[in-house]
Design an enzyme around this catalytic site. Sequence first.
Site, PDB file in Angstrom:
ATOM      1  N   SER A  62      19.861  24.203 -39.544  1.00  0.00           N
ATOM      2  CA  SER A  62      19.308  23.599 -40.852  1.00  0.00           C
ATOM      3  C   SER A  62      18.750  22.522 -40.318  1.00  0.00           C
ATOM      4  O   SER A  62      17.406  21.998 -40.905  1.00  0.00           O
ATOM      5  CB  SER A  62      20.223  23.466 -41.942  1.00  0.00           C
ATOM      6  OG  SER A  62      20.937  22.389 -41.820  1.00  0.00           O
TER       7      SER A  62
ATOM      8  N   LEU B 264      28.192  18.934 -24.098  1.00  0.00           N
ATOM      9  CA  LEU B 264      27.846  17.419 -23.755  1.00  0.00           C
ATOM     10  C   LEU B 264      26.623  17.771 -23.012  1.00  0.00           C
ATOM     11  O   LEU B 264      26.222  19.053 -22.344  1.00  0.00           O
ATOM     12  CB  LEU B 264      28.847  17.051 -22.499  1.00  0.00           C
ATOM     13  CG  LEU B 264      29.891  16.244 -23.296  1.00  0.00           C
ATOM     14  CD1 LEU B 264      30.655  15.601 -21.853  1.00  0.00           C
ATOM     15  CD2 LEU B 264      29.330  14.961 -24.132  1.00  0.00           C
TER      16      LEU B 264
ATOM     17  N   ASN C 172      20.714  12.394 -31.317  1.00  0.00           N
ATOM     18  CA  ASN C 172      21.718  13.326 -32.006  1.00  0.00           C
ATOM     19  C   ASN C 172      21.904  12.891 -33.522  1.00  0.00           C
ATOM     20  O   ASN C 172      21.686  11.747 -33.668  1.00  0.00           O
ATOM     21  CB  ASN C 172      23.001  13.253 -31.038  1.00  0.00           C
ATOM     22  CG  ASN C 172      24.088  14.213 -31.840  1.00  0.00           C
ATOM     23  OD1 ASN C 172      23.661  15.488 -32.012  1.00  0.00           O
ATOM     24  ND2 ASN C 172      25.240  13.894 -31.993  1.00  0.00           N
TER      25      ASN C 172
ATOM     26  N   HIS D 259      24.827  13.086 -36.352  1.00  0.00           N
ATOM     27  CA  HIS D 259      26.230  13.349 -36.564  1.00  0.00           C
ATOM     28  C   HIS D 259      26.637  13.209 -38.147  1.00  0.00           C
ATOM     29  O   HIS D 259      26.136  11.874 -38.601  1.00  0.00           O
ATOM     30  CB  HIS D 259      27.140  12.198 -35.586  1.00  0.00           C
ATOM     31  CG  HIS D 259      28.326  12.505 -35.697  1.00  0.00           C
ATOM     32  ND1 HIS D 259      29.107  13.365 -35.068  1.00  0.00           N
ATOM     33  CD2 HIS D 259      29.180  11.816 -36.419  1.00  0.00           C
ATOM     34  CE1 HIS D 259      30.667  13.450 -35.424  1.00  0.00           C
ATOM     35  NE2 HIS D 259      30.618  12.417 -36.184  1.00  0.00           N
TER      36      HIS D 259
ATOM     37  N   ASP E 260      29.008  11.164 -29.223  1.00  0.00           N
ATOM     38  CA  ASP E 260      28.854  10.600 -30.305  1.00  0.00           C
ATOM     39  C   ASP E 260      28.946   8.929 -30.029  1.00  0.00           C
ATOM     40  O   ASP E 260      29.329   8.210 -30.687  1.00  0.00           O
ATOM     41  CB  ASP E 260      29.768  10.703 -31.277  1.00  0.00           C
ATOM     42  CG  ASP E 260      29.720  12.323 -31.558  1.00  0.00           C
ATOM     43  OD1 ASP E 260      28.755  12.694 -31.755  1.00  0.00           O
ATOM     44  OD2 ASP E 260      30.763  12.801 -32.098  1.00  0.00           O
TER      45      ASP E 260
ATOM     46  N   GLU F  37      21.163  13.983 -43.880  1.00  0.00           N
ATOM     47  CA  GLU F  37      20.611  14.390 -42.790  1.00  0.00           C
ATOM     48  C   GLU F  37      19.443  15.047 -42.483  1.00  0.00           C
ATOM     49  O   GLU F  37      18.361  14.668 -41.824  1.00  0.00           O
ATOM     50  CB  GLU F  37      21.580  15.627 -41.998  1.00  0.00           C
ATOM     51  CG  GLU F  37      23.031  15.075 -41.763  1.00  0.00           C
ATOM     52  CD  GLU F  37      23.790  16.214 -40.962  1.00  0.00           C
ATOM     53  OE1 GLU F  37      23.225  16.499 -40.006  1.00  0.00           O
ATOM     54  OE2 GLU F  37      25.029  16.359 -41.519  1.00  0.00           O
TER      55      GLU F  37
HETATM   56  C1  GRF Z   1      25.199  19.058 -38.514  1.00  0.00           C
HETATM   57  O1  GRF Z   1      25.907  18.451 -39.692  1.00  0.00           O
HETATM   58  C2  GRF Z   1      24.966  17.843 -37.686  1.00  0.00           C
HETATM   59  O2  GRF Z   1      25.205  16.676 -38.249  1.00  0.00           O
HETATM   60  C3  GRF Z   1      26.016  18.287 -36.797  1.00  0.00           C
HETATM   61  O3  GRF Z   1      26.022  19.505 -36.645  1.00  0.00           O
HETATM   62  C4  GRF Z   1      25.456  20.115 -37.874  1.00  0.00           C
HETATM   63  C5  GRF Z   1      24.546  21.219 -37.469  1.00  0.00           C
HETATM   64  O4  GRF Z   1      24.111  21.849 -38.716  1.00  0.00           O
HETATM   65  N1  GRF Z   1      25.762  17.941 -35.398  1.00  0.00           N
HETATM   66  P1  GRF Z   1      22.669  22.769 -38.707  1.00  0.00           P
HETATM   67  O5  GRF Z   1      23.142  23.819 -37.580  1.00  0.00           O
HETATM   68  O6  GRF Z   1      21.659  22.015 -38.254  1.00  0.00           O
HETATM   69  O7  GRF Z   1      22.591  23.341 -39.874  1.00  0.00           O
END
Ligand code: GRF
Length: 209
Positions: free
Chosen positions: A14, A91, A106, A108, A149, A178
């Site tokens: 997503s 990784l 990245n 998170h 991270d 996000e």
């Molecule tokens: C997200 O919560 C991102 O922060 C984490 O993994 C999840 C990925 O979700 N690293 P998607 O596959 O982008 O829906």
Amino acid sequence: MKVRAAVFASGGGSNFQALLDHQEAEGAWEIVLLVSNRESAGALGRARAVGMTTEVVKTDGRVAADVARDTLSILAKYSVDLILLAGYLRLVPEAVVARYPQRILNIHPALLPAFGGAGMYGMNVHRAVIDSGKLESGATVHFVDEEYDRGSILAQQRVPVNLGDTPEELARRVLEVEHRLYSEAVDHLCKAILAERKPTLMTLPQEKR
Ligand code: GRF
């Protein structure tokens, strides 16, 4: 000129979709490639649906040097300048980090440096935040180094933890943030790259409680 980005995803994608939806025709960056370590990743389907080039680089049971060699040759083939991890659960091999200094991001789903590191992915993160009794969580976009991270932070946005929140409810609200934050941070970084400036920490208006 645009920064040519590759998105690396292991899951549903997503965030990849949100990046695709937010890249602007006249913008500073363009996603040219989707890389996954899993044939079954939903992100691959999303990429194929828009005719984007995809590559699968398997990681399970392989030595890091082989994964690094395959990854670097693919990145060179598509002239990739920037790597965007979006739910990539492996990784990044050291040789790739070394080849792309300050050029791997990245996202998170928590306020790093808290609630990060090995094992802190998916619902584990949101469960740990709720169990800690913290009143806020959020999303972090950071540079990637050889550890999970740990790299320096480019952008962060807070999300309140509501009384009685389940991990799933908190995850849903963080994911919404996000989806906006990642493209804004990529935009911020790519404008700096094109202007040959060092990127500064991005500041954002924080959500009101
Ligand atoms: C997200 O919560 C991102 O922060 C984490 O993994 C999840 C990925 O979700 N690293 P998607 O596959 O982008 O829906």
